[in-house]
Structure formats: C-alpha cells, structure tokens
Scaffold this active site. Structure first.
Site, PDB file in Angstrom:
ATOM      1  N   VAL B 154      84.085 -16.143  47.813  1.00 50.31           N
ATOM      2  CA  VAL B 154      85.842 -16.611  47.458  1.00 50.31           C
ATOM      3  C   VAL B 154      86.102 -16.759  47.552  1.00 50.31           C
ATOM      4  O   VAL B 154      86.245 -17.291  48.913  1.00 50.31           O
ATOM      5  CB  VAL B 154      86.174 -14.256  47.815  1.00 50.31           C
ATOM      6  CG1 VAL B 154      87.260 -14.157  47.303  1.00 50.31           C
ATOM      7  CG2 VAL B 154      85.076 -12.697  47.042  1.00 50.31           C
ATOM      8  N   ARG B 160      89.704 -10.657  51.319  1.00 46.07           N
ATOM      9  CA  ARG B 160      89.859  -9.360  52.094  1.00 46.07           C
ATOM     10  C   ARG B 160      91.253  -8.510  51.423  1.00 46.07           C
ATOM     11  O   ARG B 160      92.128  -8.156  51.222  1.00 46.07           O
ATOM     12  CB  ARG B 160      90.553 -10.081  53.361  1.00 46.07           C
ATOM     13  CG  ARG B 160      90.479 -10.514  54.288  1.00 46.07           C
ATOM     14  CD  ARG B 160      90.878 -10.881  55.660  1.00 46.07           C
ATOM     15  NE  ARG B 160      90.224 -11.577  56.805  1.00 46.07           N
ATOM     16  CZ  ARG B 160      89.638 -10.495  56.840  1.00 46.07           C
ATOM     17  NH1 ARG B 160      89.339  -8.694  57.736  1.00 46.07           N
ATOM     18  NH2 ARG B 160      88.758 -10.644  58.574  1.00 46.07           N
ATOM     19  N   GLY B 164      84.802  -9.543  46.559  1.00 44.24           N
ATOM     20  CA  GLY B 164      84.078  -9.759  47.408  1.00 44.24           C
ATOM     21  C   GLY B 164      82.332  -8.296  46.724  1.00 44.24           C
ATOM     22  O   GLY B 164      81.625  -7.737  46.236  1.00 44.24           O
ATOM     23  N   ASN B 191      78.153 -15.763  61.965  1.00 39.27           N
ATOM     24  CA  ASN B 191      79.012 -14.685  61.076  1.00 39.27           C
ATOM     25  C   ASN B 191      79.047 -13.344  61.627  1.00 39.27           C
ATOM     26  O   ASN B 191      78.727 -12.795  60.660  1.00 39.27           O
ATOM     27  CB  ASN B 191      78.737 -15.588  59.431  1.00 39.27           C
ATOM     28  CG  ASN B 191      80.238 -14.805  58.591  1.00 39.27           C
ATOM     29  OD1 ASN B 191      80.896 -14.656  58.878  1.00 39.27           O
ATOM     30  ND2 ASN B 191      80.054 -15.711  57.717  1.00 39.27           N
ATOM     31  N   VAL B 192      79.717 -13.258  62.630  1.00 41.55           N
ATOM     32  CA  VAL B 192      79.842 -11.904  62.671  1.00 41.55           C
ATOM     33  C   VAL B 192      80.614 -11.089  61.856  1.00 41.55           C
ATOM     34  O   VAL B 192      80.633  -9.505  62.020  1.00 41.55           O
ATOM     35  CB  VAL B 192      80.338 -11.372  64.559  1.00 41.55           C
ATOM     36  CG1 VAL B 192      78.224 -12.050  65.619  1.00 41.55           C
ATOM     37  CG2 VAL B 192      81.216 -12.389  64.829  1.00 41.55           C
ATOM     38  N   ASN B 193      81.517 -11.257  61.834  1.00 39.19           N
ATOM     39  CA  ASN B 193      82.858 -10.963  60.343  1.00 39.19           C
ATOM     40  C   ASN B 193      82.066 -10.187  59.275  1.00 39.19           C
ATOM     41  O   ASN B 193      81.483  -8.990  58.848  1.00 39.19           O
ATOM     42  CB  ASN B 193      83.819 -11.559  59.830  1.00 39.19           C
ATOM     43  CG  ASN B 193      84.901 -11.216  61.724  1.00 39.19           C
ATOM     44  OD1 ASN B 193      84.748 -10.970  62.150  1.00 39.19           O
ATOM     45  ND2 ASN B 193      85.744 -12.453  61.217  1.00 39.19           N
ATOM     46  N   TYR B 198      78.711  -6.261  56.753  1.00 32.47           N
ATOM     47  CA  TYR B 198      76.933  -5.118  55.874  1.00 32.47           C
ATOM     48  C   TYR B 198      76.664  -4.106  55.680  1.00 32.47           C
ATOM     49  O   TYR B 198      76.905  -3.311  55.835  1.00 32.47           O
ATOM     50  CB  TYR B 198      76.673  -6.540  55.606  1.00 32.47           C
ATOM     51  CG  TYR B 198      76.573  -7.480  55.255  1.00 32.47           C
ATOM     52  CD1 TYR B 198      77.287  -7.715  54.535  1.00 32.47           C
ATOM     53  CD2 TYR B 198      76.655  -9.425  56.186  1.00 32.47           C
ATOM     54  CE1 TYR B 198      78.021  -9.271  53.173  1.00 32.47           C
ATOM     55  CE2 TYR B 198      76.313 -10.413  55.387  1.00 32.47           C
ATOM     56  CZ  TYR B 198      77.260 -10.264  53.684  1.00 32.47           C
ATOM     57  OH  TYR B 198      77.699 -11.678  53.081  1.00 32.47           O
TER      58      TYR B 198
END
Lengths: 228, 228
Positions: B154, B160, B164, B191-193, B198
């Site tokens: 996106v 946000r 997505g 990419n912990v965010n 997920y």
C-alpha cells in the site's frame, strides 16, 4: 568408514523421470503418507486419493492448465528390464519427453516385497521410486516466474542413489528452458543433512531471514468475512 | 501519545478492490520499486514494465489460465467522487466483481502532487493506492490448493487505513470460495510490526522452523545440466 557405497556391486536398472498421470494417484498417496511420517507431521495429514486426484488432475477444462503452468508431478520409476523403448502411455505425453538414465542400484534397507508389488502395480515392470510436486511461483523483483518445489520424496530403499538429484535437476532444466529465474523450496530446520546437501552439493542459498506465515481453518474463514 | 488517528476528520472516498489489467503495469511497476526500497532489496531488483507485462498478462492462449489459476493481481484504488457505478473496463471483468467500500481517508505524510497524478493517470478519477500479487500453491498433506501471497503493498500515504486488510481479506474470501485450505506468505524477520499484525490481528501462524532455499543464476544453470 572409508568404504564407498558407489563401489559396491549394484544391479543395473533404468531410471526414468516422467510426468505423473491420474493412474499414479495410489502410489503418490502412499508416498505422501510416508513423507508425513518422516517429517513427523501426520497430525496435519488429511490427504485422500480422491482429493489428490481432483486437485492434481482436474477434469474441468478451465481448471486444467497444461503441465508446468500449474501443479505438476514428476515420477521417478525404475525398470530392471533395461528396455528403453517401453511404449506405455506415460511416454506419449506431448508436454514432456521422459528422461532416461541407467543407474547402478544398490538397494538400501527396508525393501519389502508387498511394498514393491504395490509400487509397480500395473506399470509394465516400472516400479515407482519417488516423486516431486512443483508449480510456478513468481518474483515481482525479477518480474519472472520460477518453480516452487512443494515436495520431493524418494522411497527409503532407493535413497542415496542420485534419484532425488535426477528429479530436482529435471525441474531445474525445465525452469531454464522456460526462461524462469529461480527454483525455490523450503526445508525444515532440523533436517541438517538436507540443508548441507542443498548448500554444498547444489549451490542453493538458504534464506534465514524469511518466515512463512499461514492463515488456515477458522482464522482463514473469519478473515475472509472481515469486510462483509 | 494518546490521540487517535481514526478520530481525525478524514475525507470520505470510495475504495475498490478489482483485478488488475495490463493498463495498470506502469503503476504496478512503480509500486514494486517502492517496495524494493522499503525492503532494502533494490540490489535484487531487475523488474521492467515489459517483463511484468509479458509474464503477468501473457498473450499466448496456452500460457494464460484464467485469473486465480495462475499469477493474479488485485489493485486497490480510491475515488474521491464516491460514484459507485463507474462503468470502466475494470468493472466488466467476468472473473471478479470489484469489491467497493467507503473509507474515511486520513492521508498520511508523503503525498506528492506528481505522484498522485501518476497513480491516477487515465483511470477516470480512480487513484491506485496498492496491490496484492498472489497465485495458487499446493499442500500435499491437505491435497488442496491454497493461495500464496507474493507481495502486498500500500502506498505510504495511504497506510493504516485498512486498505491492506481489504486486499488480503479479498484474497482470503476468494480462497474460501474456491474451497482452498490456506493462504500463505512470507515476512522478513526484522519487520516486527508486520509479524505482530499477522499474528494478533489476523490469527495467522508464523512457522519459525521452515527455511526458504533458492537456486538461481549460475547455480541454477549448472544444476539444470547436471544430468546431461
């Protein structure tokens, strides 16, 4: 420990890599089950012959792209008769000419008569020894398709004879013929023998920084209806 | 830090998920490049518009299975006119009826006039905001196909806002409609965010024990000719 397996006197047999047909389903099913046992994943196993048949060999024309454009299975089978011109159906598939090679077979442990009869049933002397299931994937960064190898399996008594290599290199050859950029697969991290083989014998890269995410069962259903 | 973004007054716009067409290639290309920058992978980037076009929209009939049976791209685009019955070509695709939803758009940083013109060029007021590229994969243990999501992107100024989620849940919905067992994708471990999202928001499982293996370039060529 310096004795070489390849120096042992083996039996000369003909090995063949060919496209699977719907008549291979019972053998494919049996091998998938053996693979689930090896990978200690039988609790995730819900395959049936009927589901395998309808998903790998769909009959609706819309749903059956030619081999190599969707889910594709190569079988490696062996013939002790060394007859190169066996004209069974599997040699007549217009999409792929079977690859033949003589191998010096040194059979390992676990060869059981009943198993052997099952795996050569009605196949003109050919005994199914393994399979590879693969399908196209896509890399946007390369803007090219590749092949993803979902499963590679060789029956226990036929391992360490180069049959897995014969299967995988046939997939790699087809990939290069089709102008693809990659062949990829996954390996479970405790299978260090496999990882060493892929890296040292094949020159493959193992990508430690990528993790697989999976949405399945109830979570998949819930997410599918999130926007309703 | 307690102020809520969703409480800000946004602009009502219409968001649409639809199948991409060949006329979306310039926008898809631009987004793939932005994604490569974000993932710090521009050194692996060799996409071109021409390659994207020939591989995602092949013209040879043999090589172009219907959408959802091969590489498939959904576009999410936005229209400030809130016109639901826009009769452009993309709404007429027989394989997928676009999904429409009103969203309260709070634009983030990085909205640049030139970029916006590029992304809405000749699209009847629709501005391309993101895409997802996916294709069928196969689980032998389930004996069922699933979808593998290769890329989800996106544009920065539209993140946000649920776009997505709108893309991914449309993929999940299509998977359940087609009787599939899974939707899978990969995530890079730093990419912990994304990983949190997920697992916690979607209910996906992250499988830490599987590693991706990749055979490419010279090693692929060498292995393809191993049996010659």
């Amino acid at each position: 420990m310096s004795s070489s397996v390849s120096a042992s006197a083996g039996t000369k047999v003909l090995a063949r890599v060919r496209l699977a047909t719907v008549s291979d389903i019972p053998q494919i099913y049996r091998m998938i089950h053996q693979m689930a046992e090896f990978e200690r994943l039988t609790d995730h196993f819900s395959a049936t012959e009927s589901l395998l048949s309808s998903t790998l060999f769909p009959t609706a024309p819309n749903h059956s792209p030619p081999p190599f454009y969707s889910f594709t299975v190569f079988i490696v089978d062996l013939n002790r008769n060394l007859v190169r011109d066996v004209s069974d159906d599997t040699n007549l598939n217009p999409h792929f000419t079977p690859m033949l090679r003589e191998v010096d077979l040194v059979e390992g442990e676990g060869s059981v008569e009943g198993e052997r009869l099952f795996f050569e049933k009605e196949k003109n002397g050919w005994e199914v020894a393994g399979f590879v299931l693969f399908f196209p994937n896509y890399s946007t960064f390369l803007s090219k398709p590749g092949f993803y190898v979902e499963d590679l399996f060789v029956r226990k008594e036929f391992r360490r004879q180069g049959l897995g290599t014969m299967l995988l290199s046939t997939v790699a050859k087809k990939a290069t013929e089709m102008g693809m950029g990659r062949v990829e697969w996954c390996v479970i991290d405790w299978n260090v023998n496999a990882i060493d083989f892929y890296q040292e014998k094949m020159g493959a890269k193992v990508l430690p920084e990528w993790k697989i995410c999976r949405l399945t069962d109830d979570a998949l259903q819930a997410y599918a209806h999130k926007e309703d």
